[in-house]
Write an enzyme that holds these catalytic residues in place. Structure first.
Site, PDB file in Angstrom:
ATOM      1  N   GLY A  73     -47.138  29.607  63.562  1.00 33.94           N
ATOM      2  CA  GLY A  73     -47.938  28.810  64.492  1.00 33.94           C
ATOM      3  C   GLY A  73     -47.285  27.460  64.768  1.00 33.94           C
ATOM      4  O   GLY A  73     -47.288  26.964  65.904  1.00 33.94           O
ATOM      5  N   ASN A 153     -59.099  22.602  62.284  1.00 28.73           N
ATOM      6  CA  ASN A 153     -58.871  23.285  61.022  1.00 28.73           C
ATOM      7  C   ASN A 153     -59.590  22.647  59.842  1.00 28.73           C
ATOM      8  O   ASN A 153     -59.799  23.289  58.831  1.00 28.73           O
ATOM      9  CB  ASN A 153     -57.367  23.373  60.735  1.00 28.73           C
ATOM     10  CG  ASN A 153     -56.656  22.059  60.929  1.00 28.73           C
ATOM     11  OD1 ASN A 153     -56.635  21.508  62.037  1.00 28.73           O
ATOM     12  ND2 ASN A 153     -56.091  21.539  59.866  1.00 28.73           N
ATOM     13  N   GLN A 181     -56.887  28.263  64.876  1.00 29.86           N
ATOM     14  CA  GLN A 181     -58.112  28.519  64.110  1.00 29.86           C
ATOM     15  C   GLN A 181     -59.095  29.396  64.873  1.00 29.86           C
ATOM     16  O   GLN A 181     -60.043  29.929  64.291  1.00 29.86           O
ATOM     17  CB  GLN A 181     -58.815  27.187  63.769  1.00 29.86           C
ATOM     18  CG  GLN A 181     -58.154  26.389  62.682  1.00 29.86           C
ATOM     19  CD  GLN A 181     -58.254  27.055  61.319  1.00 29.86           C
ATOM     20  OE1 GLN A 181     -59.225  27.728  60.999  1.00 29.86           O
ATOM     21  NE2 GLN A 181     -57.227  26.860  60.503  1.00 29.86           N
ATOM     22  N   HIS A 203     -51.586  34.824  60.424  1.00 30.79           N
ATOM     23  CA  HIS A 203     -52.154  34.774  59.064  1.00 30.79           C
ATOM     24  C   HIS A 203     -53.520  34.098  58.997  1.00 30.79           C
ATOM     25  O   HIS A 203     -54.129  34.059  57.934  1.00 30.79           O
ATOM     26  CB  HIS A 203     -51.175  34.121  58.082  1.00 30.79           C
ATOM     27  CG  HIS A 203     -51.012  32.640  58.209  1.00 30.79           C
ATOM     28  ND1 HIS A 203     -51.453  31.771  57.238  1.00 30.79           N
ATOM     29  CD2 HIS A 203     -50.477  31.880  59.171  1.00 30.79           C
ATOM     30  CE1 HIS A 203     -51.163  30.531  57.606  1.00 30.79           C
ATOM     31  NE2 HIS A 203     -50.562  30.567  58.777  1.00 30.79           N
ATOM     32  N   THR A 239     -33.432  38.061  65.566  1.00 28.87           N
ATOM     33  CA  THR A 239     -33.899  39.450  65.494  1.00 28.87           C
ATOM     34  C   THR A 239     -35.412  39.476  65.332  1.00 28.87           C
ATOM     35  O   THR A 239     -35.963  38.774  64.484  1.00 28.87           O
ATOM     36  CB  THR A 239     -33.211  40.175  64.323  1.00 28.87           C
ATOM     37  OG1 THR A 239     -31.806  40.133  64.564  1.00 28.87           O
ATOM     38  CG2 THR A 239     -33.668  41.618  64.207  1.00 28.87           C
ATOM     39  N   CYS A 326     -52.079  20.706  54.209  1.00 23.87           N
ATOM     40  CA  CYS A 326     -50.720  20.211  54.411  1.00 23.87           C
ATOM     41  C   CYS A 326     -50.567  18.781  53.916  1.00 23.87           C
ATOM     42  O   CYS A 326     -49.490  18.359  53.550  1.00 23.87           O
ATOM     43  CB  CYS A 326     -50.352  20.262  55.883  1.00 23.87           C
ATOM     44  SG  CYS A 326     -50.952  21.732  56.677  1.00 23.87           S
TER      45      CYS A 326
HETATM   46  C1  LIG Z   1     -52.602  26.861  60.225  1.00 24.34           C
HETATM   47  C2  LIG Z   1     -52.568  26.019  61.450  1.00 24.34           C
HETATM   48  C3  LIG Z   1     -51.344  25.648  62.043  1.00 24.34           C
HETATM   49  C4  LIG Z   1     -50.013  26.036  61.442  1.00 24.34           C
HETATM   50  O1  LIG Z   1     -49.764  27.399  61.545  1.00 24.34           O
HETATM   51  P1  LIG Z   1     -48.588  28.048  60.636  1.00 24.34           P
HETATM   52  O2  LIG Z   1     -48.563  29.491  61.031  1.00 24.34           O
HETATM   53  O3  LIG Z   1     -49.007  27.842  59.227  1.00 24.34           O
HETATM   54  O4  LIG Z   1     -47.339  27.343  60.971  1.00 24.34           O
HETATM   55  C5  LIG Z   1     -51.385  24.895  63.190  1.00 24.34           C
HETATM   56  N1  LIG Z   1     -52.551  24.523  63.746  1.00 24.34           N
HETATM   57  C6  LIG Z   1     -53.742  24.853  63.218  1.00 24.34           C
HETATM   58  C7  LIG Z   1     -55.000  24.416  63.894  1.00 24.34           C
HETATM   59  C8  LIG Z   1     -53.787  25.602  62.041  1.00 24.34           C
HETATM   60  O5  LIG Z   1     -54.966  25.923  61.511  1.00 24.34           O
END
Ligand SMILES: *Cc1c(COP(=O)(O)O)cnc(C)c1O
Length: 393
Positions: A73, A153, A181, A203, A239, A326
């Site tokens: 993301g 988030n 989210q 994820h 890839t 984070c």
């Molecule tokens: C988890 C998240 C991200 C980061 O995504 P990753 O796949 O962990 O890099 C960015 N923005 C929001 C709102 C998130 O919840």
């Protein structure tokens, strides 16, 4: 109550769904071809990749050729912001965002600011919502992009994305949303919402980690962040992660197919959790009471340290988070909680419980039974709490 393990950090990441794992398995084992290869094993991989692209497109109201796979993301956010900044620089260098974005957006905007871009961070109200009037007033001749997240988030607040999209469209400005989210949890449609670019991460809806998508509206050129072999129609070299794409597609389809039912079930559990935990004295809900993600219950508890809560709850079998995962290495309270107007000392006592359709009523019972005594115990050791009690008497 019998000890158990309760995973309540689904906004941080989720467990892979069985459906996604089963879909991925052949591509992790015997069907391992490189989709760029022209022999049959390559063509088989390519077919799986394109089928995944079509499934993901359908889930968000897009066309397959508008879906670009990324490594996460964060990459999708970086690509959208840096790419549009570069390609639109001739029209202006002003970008509008909000004060509650994920660091994958806010730190990228800070990097752009160092390169001469001007960023307006819209403030939010006590619930974490931006104002559409503020947005309209912030738009200038040289505004090239509006980037506002769909759902937060940390506090779960859902922004009026369709209204933002309508304003952007009317003023002829591109609109990017970090919907990481939101996708898989609430209905998202890039056509109806006038979204030009949208970031997704597998994820967060029970797909695999390390798998993202940037939706780019047809006809819009975003220069690549990664150059090389020219995969993803020359936009994102490297890839392709075929098992990742297949797993993401299976997970998004499962989430969207079951969304109505999941939203109903998860919202009811969330509301019970909120109702019960707000019985703790000196507690408050953070985020909007209604315009919030089905699975996010977020709080602040005065005179307790978030970090201490998370560690004590872990000992009691509960995985939860405080502030944003984070920034948990930093001692500063979350920028989101400060943006909604909480004083520093209150923002330090934040706790986010994020559930999903795998959560059970028994898990909620356990959270409700375990968390209040943990807070009471931590407060009993806190000089701040002692002061608070004295001040009251
Ligand atoms: C988890 C998240 C991200 C980061 O995504 P990753 O796949 O962990 O890099 C960015 N923005 C929001 C709102 C998130 O919840």
């Amino acid at each position: 109550m019998k000890a158990r393990r309760v995973y309540a950090d689904n906004a941080g990441t989720t467990a892979l769904s069985k459906t996604a794992l089963d879909a991925m398995m052949p591509y992790l084992t015997e069907s391992f071809g490189n989709p760029s290869a022209i022999y049959s094993a390559g063509r088989e991989a390519k077919k799986a990749l394109e089928s995944a692209r079509a499934t993901i497109a359908e889930a968000i109201g897009a066309r397959p050729e508008e879906i670009y796979f990324t490594g996460c993301g964060t990459e999708a956010n970086n690509w959208a912001l840096r790419g549009i900044a570069e390609v639109k620089a001739k029209n202006g260098r002003h970008i509008i965002s909000s004060s509650v974005e994920h660091h994958a957006v806010s730190h990228t905007l800070e990097a752009l600011a160092k390169k001469g871009y001007e960023i307006t961070y819209l403030p939010v109200d006590e619930y974490g919502l931006i104002s559409l009037d503020d947005l309209k007033n912030a738009i200038r001749e040289d505004t090239i992009l509006i980037s506002i997240m769909t759902a937060n988030n940390e506090i779960g607040t859902i922004q009026p994305v369709a209204e933002i999209g309508a304003i952007a469209r009317e003023r002829g400005i591109l609109f990017h949303t970090d919907a990481i989210q939101a996708v898989g949890h609430i209905p998202m449609n890039v056509q109806e919402m006038n979204i030009d670019l949208m970031s997704i991460a597998a994820h967060k809806f029970r797909g695999p980690k390390g798998m993202g998508v940037l939706y780019i509206r047809k006809g819009l050129y975003v220069p690549p962040l990664l150059t090389g072999g020219g995969q993803e129609r020359n936009r994102r070299s490297g890839t392709e992660n075929v098992p990742g794409a297949v797993g993401m597609a299976a997970a998004i389809k499962e989430a969207v197919d079951n969304m109505d039912e999941n939203v109903k079930k998860v919202t009811a559990m969330r509301d019970r959790l909120i109702r019960e935990l707000l019985k703790v004295p000196y507690s408050r809900l953070t985020g909007h009471p209604e315009k919030r993600l089905p699975g996010t219950a977020s709080f602040v508890f005065e005179c307790v340290e978030g970090e201490a809560m998370v560690l004590t709850l872990d000992n009691a079998g509960i995985s939860a988070s405080s502030g944003s995962a984070c920034s948990s290495a930093s001692l500063d309270p979350s920028h989101v909680l400060l943006a909604i107007g909480l004083p520093h000392e209150v923002a330090h006592g934040s706790l986010r419980l994020s559930i999903n359709e795998t959560t059970t009523e028994e898990d909620i019972d356990y959270l409700i039974a375990t968390i209040p005594p943990v807070i009471e115990k931590l407060r009993a050791m806190s000089p701040l709490w002692e002061d608070k009690l004295n001040e009251k008497s």
